[in-house]
Scaffold this motif. Structure first.
Motif, PDB file in Angstrom:
ATOM      1  N   GLU A 175       2.716   4.644  -6.326  1.00  0.00           N
ATOM      2  CA  GLU A 175       2.363   4.518  -4.827  1.00  0.00           C
ATOM      3  C   GLU A 175       2.613   2.908  -4.518  1.00  0.00           C
ATOM      4  OE1 GLU A 175      -1.863   7.711  -4.240  1.00  0.00           O
ATOM      5  OE2 GLU A 175      -2.382   6.466  -5.862  1.00  0.00           O
ATOM      6  N   GLY A 176       3.024   3.069  -2.636  1.00  0.00           N
ATOM      7  CA  GLY A 176       2.861   1.276  -2.866  1.00  0.00           C
ATOM      8  C   GLY A 176       4.378   0.930  -3.845  1.00  0.00           C
ATOM      9  N   ALA A 177       4.110  -0.243  -3.951  1.00  0.00           N
ATOM     10  CA  ALA A 177       4.861  -1.051  -4.046  1.00  0.00           C
ATOM     11  C   ALA A 177       4.964  -2.633  -5.627  1.00  0.00           C
ATOM     12  CB  ALA A 177       5.631  -2.010  -3.396  1.00  0.00           C
ATOM     13  N   ASN A 178       5.582  -2.818  -5.962  1.00  0.00           N
ATOM     14  CA  ASN A 178       5.087  -3.632  -7.307  1.00  0.00           C
ATOM     15  C   ASN A 178       6.007  -4.213  -7.691  1.00  0.00           C
ATOM     16  OD1 ASN A 178       5.522  -2.643  -9.162  1.00  0.00           O
ATOM     17  ND2 ASN A 178       3.003  -2.436  -9.388  1.00  0.00           N
ATOM     18  N   GLN A 234       0.558  -0.933  -0.214  1.00  0.00           N
ATOM     19  CA  GLN A 234       0.339  -0.083  -0.502  1.00  0.00           C
ATOM     20  C   GLN A 234       1.099   1.402   0.194  1.00  0.00           C
ATOM     21  OE1 GLN A 234      -2.615   0.027   3.193  1.00  0.00           O
ATOM     22  NE2 GLN A 234      -4.611  -1.320   1.925  1.00  0.00           N
ATOM     23  N   GLY A 235       2.226   0.803   0.760  1.00  0.00           N
ATOM     24  CA  GLY A 235       2.647   2.130   1.130  1.00  0.00           C
ATOM     25  C   GLY A 235       2.291   3.427   2.148  1.00  0.00           C
ATOM     26  N   THR A 236       3.120   4.661   2.262  1.00  0.00           N
ATOM     27  CA  THR A 236       2.708   5.021   2.714  1.00  0.00           C
ATOM     28  C   THR A 236       2.933   6.738   2.233  1.00  0.00           C
ATOM     29  OG1 THR A 236       3.877   3.927   4.586  1.00  0.00           O
ATOM     30  CG2 THR A 236       3.089   6.699   5.158  1.00  0.00           C
ATOM     31  N   TYR A 237       4.016   7.347   1.968  1.00  0.00           N
ATOM     32  CA  TYR A 237       3.699   8.437   1.433  1.00  0.00           C
ATOM     33  C   TYR A 237       2.956   8.812  -0.022  1.00  0.00           C
ATOM     34  CZ  TYR A 237       5.690   9.143   5.803  1.00  0.00           C
ATOM     35  OH  TYR A 237       5.741   9.366   7.231  1.00  0.00           O
ATOM     36  N   GLY A 238       4.041   8.578  -0.707  1.00  0.00           N
ATOM     37  CA  GLY A 238       3.681   7.772  -2.079  1.00  0.00           C
ATOM     38  C   GLY A 238       4.465   9.245  -2.968  1.00  0.00           C
ATOM     39  N   ALA A 239       5.173   8.513  -4.086  1.00  0.00           N
ATOM     40  CA  ALA A 239       6.348   9.356  -4.632  1.00  0.00           C
ATOM     41  C   ALA A 239       6.114   9.262  -6.089  1.00  0.00           C
ATOM     42  CB  ALA A 239       7.783   8.502  -4.187  1.00  0.00           C
ATOM     43  N   VAL A 240       6.889  10.054  -7.275  1.00  0.00           N
ATOM     44  CA  VAL A 240       6.874  10.586  -7.699  1.00  0.00           C
ATOM     45  C   VAL A 240       7.677   9.743  -9.068  1.00  0.00           C
ATOM     46  CG1 VAL A 240       5.228  12.513  -8.150  1.00  0.00           C
ATOM     47  CG2 VAL A 240       7.619  12.481  -8.541  1.00  0.00           C
ATOM     48  N   TYR A 270       9.584   3.597  -2.078  1.00  0.00           N
ATOM     49  CA  TYR A 270      10.777   3.564  -1.434  1.00  0.00           C
ATOM     50  C   TYR A 270      12.566   4.169  -2.458  1.00  0.00           C
ATOM     51  CZ  TYR A 270       6.978   1.047   0.958  1.00  0.00           C
ATOM     52  OH  TYR A 270       5.912   0.595   1.147  1.00  0.00           O
ATOM     53  N   GLY A 271      12.581   3.390  -3.213  1.00  0.00           N
ATOM     54  CA  GLY A 271      13.502   3.904  -3.752  1.00  0.00           C
ATOM     55  C   GLY A 271      13.832   2.471  -5.203  1.00  0.00           C
ATOM     56  N   HIS A 272      14.792   2.235  -5.345  1.00  0.00           N
ATOM     57  CA  HIS A 272      15.311   0.951  -6.764  1.00  0.00           C
ATOM     58  C   HIS A 272      14.689   0.344  -6.701  1.00  0.00           C
ATOM     59  CE1 HIS A 272      17.750  -0.844  -9.410  1.00  0.00           C
ATOM     60  NE2 HIS A 272      18.162   0.302  -9.490  1.00  0.00           N
TER      61      HIS A 272
END
Lengths: 326, 118
Positions: free
Chosen positions: A245-248, A139-145, A254-256
């Motif tokens: 948003e979040g991860a797959n 789900q993630g927390t903050y989100g990023a671009v 979060y990064g890489h």
């Protein structure tokens, strides 16, 4: 007259046959060698993780920024408390397992049942915790671009506190997801749409003077580099192409991307081991209840699944260190 | 092996080992949360002192889990060595080769031969 030599001259020696030089039963020996090969598999994964991490040592995500959730403490920064708790749960279920083995040596059926039951509970609680951990990660927390080059830009305010996408965007102009029910035929599943479009984020960022961009690069002290306000605006406007948003398995906030891949793969593979461990423990648990080992006169089977269960704990000790601490 | 004469209970030792493992874990978590500046900034063999502490504590825990819980200390020398030495030497070699290689690629990226952020 003897045509074949049947004497080898090694009778009575350690490797002469007919004895058990390792003084362990076949089953236990094979369990040890299975564990050895499994340990090499896991170390292959962890070493590959180390390889990728060394390769991107100056841009790898910081674990205690990623894993900072604790049940019922929303919005509270609790780095690693939860994984520490999970570690304790698993170590404790290892202790109850070894207590079950010990009770088995003394042929105390009821004690074995009790400790095996506790071990099972510990395993199930650990699995649930890991599912919760995955949920938070996905789900993630903050989100990023994401930039054109596939790097992640995160946001924070002038005081250095992380800011989520929902606090940046003024409004959402994201379109509705197209579904088959609205007449969209002959297409596959559409990629999930983010809550905000990249234009929403850019507009919101431009409007709020307090915001800064944090790039996917660490300074010499290991802190993420934060751009000045002017650089932030220009970087965001020229490079950002996508909201994450979040991860797959393709990208994560979060990064890489490799960080997400290794997280899913290594903790997933370990979780699968825990799951099979719980299943095997369950089978043995019922066998104990039925009195199978009482009749057999030996609780060695408990010892063998115990070996496997301790191994699962052993692997977690390493995963904990290399994923969450180092 | 617990056959023959060794039927007395080792419950006391189990709880003792559990205490050791717990203390090691608590130390790891506390250090991981406060991250003392001295340990983060001091490096030994190009790795942070803090990470060395984590790794040593991990191996310490692994030793106790294998020796006490998995009862490796009671196995014969042959069994113990065939399992432990195989793992230790192969894993050490694998880590050595992969981490050196990873660091090399990092240097190649850093010195600008490859443009990867455009």
């Amino acid at each position: 007259m003897e045509a074949t030599v049947v004497e080898t001259g090694t009778e009575g020696k350690t490797w002469g046959g007919g004895n058990r030089p390792l003084k362990a039963s076949y089953g236990k020996l094979m369990m040890w060698f299975f564990i050895l090969s499994d340990a090499l598999t896991f170390s292959g994964f962890l070493a590959a993780y180390g390889f990728s991490r060394y390769k991107f040592i100056d841009s790898w995500p910081i674990a205690d920024e990623v894993f900072n959730h604790f049940p019922f403490l929303h919005g509270v920064d609790a780095p690693m408390y939860y994984v520490a708790l999970m570690t304790f749960i698993l170590i404790f279920s290892s202790v109850t397992m070894v207590l079950a083995v010990d009770a088995g040596h003394q042929m105390k059926k009821n004690k074995v049942v009790f400790y095996m039951f506790l071990t099972l509970i510990g395993g199930i609680v650990f699995l649930g915790s890991q599912a919760w951990e995955w949920k938070n990660f996905i789900q993630g927390t903050y989100g990023a671009v994401e930039t054109k080059g596939g790097r992640i830009l995160q946001f924070e305010d002038a005081e250095g506190k992380r800011v989520g996408l929902s606090d940046i965007a003024i409004e959402s102009t994201q379109r509705e997801t197209l579904e088959r029910s609205s007449g969209l035929w002959f297409t596959g599943e559409e990629e999930t749409l983010s809550t905000y479009t990249i234009e929403d984020i850019k507009a919101g960022f431009a409007a709020n003077e307090n915001l800064r961009v944090r790039i996917q690069k660490l300074d010499e002290k290991g802190h993420p580099i934060v751009l000045s306000r002017e650089e932030s605006v220009s970087t965001l406007n020229s490079d950002a192409v996508r909201v994450v948003e979040g991860a797959n398995l393709h990208r994560n906030e979060y990064g890489h991307p490799l960080f997400g891949n290794f997280f899913f793969f290594i903790t997933g593979f370990h979780g699968f081991h825990v799951f099979t461990g719980v299943l095997i423990n369950l089978i043995i648990f019922f066998n104990i209840l039925l009195g199978t080992y009482e009749r057999r006169g030996s609780y060695e089977m408990v010892e063998k699944v115990g070996l496997y269960w301790h191994f699962v704990d052993l692997v977690w000790v390493f995963v904990f260190t290399f994923f969450y601490l180092v | 092996m617990a056959h023959g004469a060794t039927h007395e209970s080792s419950v006391k030792r189990i709880w003792y080992v559990f205490t050791l493992l717990s203390i090691a874990t608590i130390v790891e978590v506390v250090l991981g949360i406060i991250k003392p500046q001295f340990l983060v900034e001091t490096k030994f063999l190009s790795m942070k002192l803090l990470n060395w502490i984590f790794i040593i504590l991990t191996i310490y825990k692994a030793y106790y889990i294998t020796w006490a819980f998995m009862h490796m200390e009671g196995e014969t020398k042959g069994l113990r060595r065939s399992v432990v030495w195989t793992a230790v030497f192969l894993i050490a070699y694998l880590c050595f080769i992969l981490l050196i290689e990873g660091d090399y690629i990092y240097e190649v990226y850093k010195s600008g031969f490859v443009k990867y952020n455009f």
